[in-house]
Design a protein around this motif. Structure first.
Motif, mmCIF file in Angstrom:
data_model
loop_
_atom_site.group_PDB
_atom_site.id
_atom_site.type_symbol
_atom_site.label_atom_id
_atom_site.label_comp_id
_atom_site.label_asym_id
_atom_site.label_seq_id
_atom_site.Cartn_x
_atom_site.Cartn_y
_atom_site.Cartn_z
ATOM 1 N N LEU A 1 -11.110 -6.391 -11.611
ATOM 2 C CA LEU A 1 -11.734 -6.625 -10.306
ATOM 3 C C LEU A 1 -13.153 -6.092 -10.294
ATOM 4 O O LEU A 1 -13.425 -4.990 -10.795
ATOM 5 C CB LEU A 1 -10.927 -5.929 -9.202
ATOM 6 C CG LEU A 1 -9.642 -6.627 -8.811
ATOM 7 C CD1 LEU A 1 -8.773 -5.705 -7.977
ATOM 8 C CD2 LEU A 1 -9.938 -7.894 -8.043
ATOM 9 N N SER B 1 -10.003 -8.537 -1.835
ATOM 10 C CA SER B 1 -10.309 -9.807 -2.509
ATOM 11 C C SER B 1 -10.269 -10.957 -1.516
ATOM 12 O O SER B 1 -11.150 -11.820 -1.509
ATOM 13 C CB SER B 1 -9.318 -10.063 -3.646
ATOM 14 O OG SER B 1 -9.489 -9.118 -4.671
ATOM 15 N N ASN B 2 -9.235 -10.975 -0.681
ATOM 16 C CA ASN B 2 -9.106 -12.036 0.322
ATOM 17 C C ASN B 2 -10.261 -12.034 1.310
ATOM 18 O O ASN B 2 -10.657 -13.082 1.812
ATOM 19 C CB ASN B 2 -7.779 -11.910 1.067
ATOM 20 C CG ASN B 2 -6.588 -12.238 0.214
ATOM 21 O OD1 ASN B 2 -6.711 -12.905 -0.813
ATOM 22 N ND2 ASN B 2 -5.426 -11.743 0.601
ATOM 23 N N ASN C 1 1.801 -0.244 -5.745
ATOM 24 C CA ASN C 1 1.863 -1.343 -4.780
ATOM 25 C C ASN C 1 0.871 -1.143 -3.637
ATOM 26 O O ASN C 1 0.348 -2.115 -3.083
ATOM 27 C CB ASN C 1 3.277 -1.497 -4.215
ATOM 28 C CG ASN C 1 4.250 -2.005 -5.247
ATOM 29 O OD1 ASN C 1 3.872 -2.672 -6.209
ATOM 30 N ND2 ASN C 1 5.526 -1.680 -5.066
ATOM 31 N N ALA D 1 -2.442 -2.215 -5.058
ATOM 32 C CA ALA D 1 -2.434 -3.678 -5.199
ATOM 33 C C ALA D 1 -2.637 -4.338 -3.833
ATOM 34 O O ALA D 1 -3.385 -5.320 -3.727
ATOM 35 C CB ALA D 1 -1.133 -4.142 -5.840
ATOM 36 N N LYS D 2 -1.996 -3.815 -2.804
ATOM 37 C CA LYS D 2 -2.139 -4.362 -1.452
ATOM 38 C C LYS D 2 -3.592 -4.225 -0.979
ATOM 39 O O LYS D 2 -4.170 -5.168 -0.433
ATOM 40 C CB LYS D 2 -1.198 -3.627 -0.498
ATOM 41 C CG LYS D 2 -1.282 -4.086 0.933
ATOM 42 C CD LYS D 2 -0.317 -3.304 1.815
ATOM 43 C CE LYS D 2 -0.476 -3.685 3.267
ATOM 44 N NZ LYS D 2 0.418 -2.912 4.129
ATOM 45 N N SER E 1 -11.844 -11.280 -8.589
ATOM 46 C CA SER E 1 -10.923 -11.057 -9.689
ATOM 47 C C SER E 1 -11.344 -11.954 -10.841
ATOM 48 O O SER E 1 -11.552 -13.152 -10.656
ATOM 49 C CB SER E 1 -9.500 -11.396 -9.247
ATOM 50 O OG SER E 1 -8.614 -11.223 -10.326
ATOM 51 N N TYR F 1 -6.362 -3.838 -2.852
ATOM 52 C CA TYR F 1 -7.215 -4.704 -3.666
ATOM 53 C C TYR F 1 -7.056 -6.168 -3.245
ATOM 54 O O TYR F 1 -8.029 -6.916 -3.181
ATOM 55 C CB TYR F 1 -6.885 -4.554 -5.145
ATOM 56 C CG TYR F 1 -7.529 -3.378 -5.851
ATOM 57 C CD1 TYR F 1 -8.406 -2.501 -5.207
ATOM 58 C CD2 TYR F 1 -7.262 -3.137 -7.190
ATOM 59 C CE1 TYR F 1 -8.987 -1.440 -5.887
ATOM 60 C CE2 TYR F 1 -7.841 -2.084 -7.878
ATOM 61 C CZ TYR F 1 -8.700 -1.236 -7.223
ATOM 62 O OH TYR F 1 -9.293 -0.184 -7.899
ATOM 63 N N SER F 2 -5.837 -6.577 -2.958
ATOM 64 C CA SER F 2 -5.587 -7.955 -2.554
ATOM 65 C C SER F 2 -6.307 -8.273 -1.243
ATOM 66 O O SER F 2 -6.942 -9.328 -1.117
ATOM 67 C CB SER F 2 -4.085 -8.190 -2.405
ATOM 68 O OG SER F 2 -3.833 -9.490 -1.937
ATOM 69 N N GLU F 3 -6.208 -7.364 -0.286
ATOM 70 C CA GLU F 3 -6.883 -7.602 0.991
ATOM 71 C C GLU F 3 -8.397 -7.640 0.810
ATOM 72 O O GLU F 3 -9.075 -8.496 1.383
ATOM 73 C CB GLU F 3 -6.509 -6.532 2.019
ATOM 74 C CG GLU F 3 -7.103 -6.840 3.378
ATOM 75 C CD GLU F 3 -6.537 -5.994 4.504
ATOM 76 O OE1 GLU F 3 -7.278 -5.791 5.487
ATOM 77 O OE2 GLU F 3 -5.380 -5.555 4.413
ATOM 78 N N SER G 1 -3.081 2.486 2.565
ATOM 79 C CA SER G 1 -3.761 1.268 2.091
ATOM 80 C C SER G 1 -4.997 0.989 2.943
ATOM 81 O O SER G 1 -6.037 0.575 2.416
ATOM 82 C CB SER G 1 -2.819 0.065 2.097
ATOM 83 O OG SER G 1 -2.352 -0.214 3.401
#
Length: 140
Positions: free
Chosen positions: A80, A67-68, A57, A60-61, A74, A63-65, A20
């Motif tokens: 995205l 984004s944060n 997953n 997703a992890k 998003s 992409y989430s980081e 990741s």
């Protein structure tokens, strides 16, 4: 509607970073260098997971980081996209993070038996495509 931009990412089992983290670092570098322009749509979680043969997953992890951290936006129902640059960190925080990164880098290369000139030349070559862009102070 935007067209998804293919991501050409190189992952390595020999790299000590988790998969990741390799994905996050690679996407950040592509955005910072302009290879992924503002507004570019990234592949779906499942699409990139299939392309890279990794667990969804993990994507997703990553992409989430991203984004944060403000690198990706998003859009509900659309996916995205590469976010427009915005200053998120204070100058003090940017300086603190630079210090941490440099300390870590020095600790890693000190025992590799390269000369200072070889290290600086390599760093210059690696940073030139990124910092040569007009958005070199994009984000930390």
């Amino acid at each position: 509607m935007s067209r998804t931009v293919p991501l050409m990412l190189q992952l390595s089992a020999a790299d000590p970073r988790p998969i990741s983290r390799q994905i996050i670092d690679a996407i950040r570098l592509q955005i910072a260098s302009g290879e992924l322009p503002v507004g570019a749509q990234l592949p779906s979680v499942r699409g990139l997971a299939k392309q890279l043969t990794v667990n969804p997953n993990t994507i997703a992890k990553a992409y989430s980081e991203l984004s944060n951290q403000g690198w990706l936006d998003s859009r509900q129902g659309l996916g995205l996209f590469v976010a427009a640059p915005r200053q998120q960190l204070s100058d003090d925080e940017r300086e603190r993070r630079l210090g941490i990164a440099i300390d870590s880098f020095v600790a890693e290369v000190v025992g590799l038996n390269y000369t200072k000139r070889e290290i600086l030349d390599r760093m210059d070559a690696e940073l030139k495509p990124v910092l040569g862009q007009t958005h070199s102070k994009r984000r930390a």
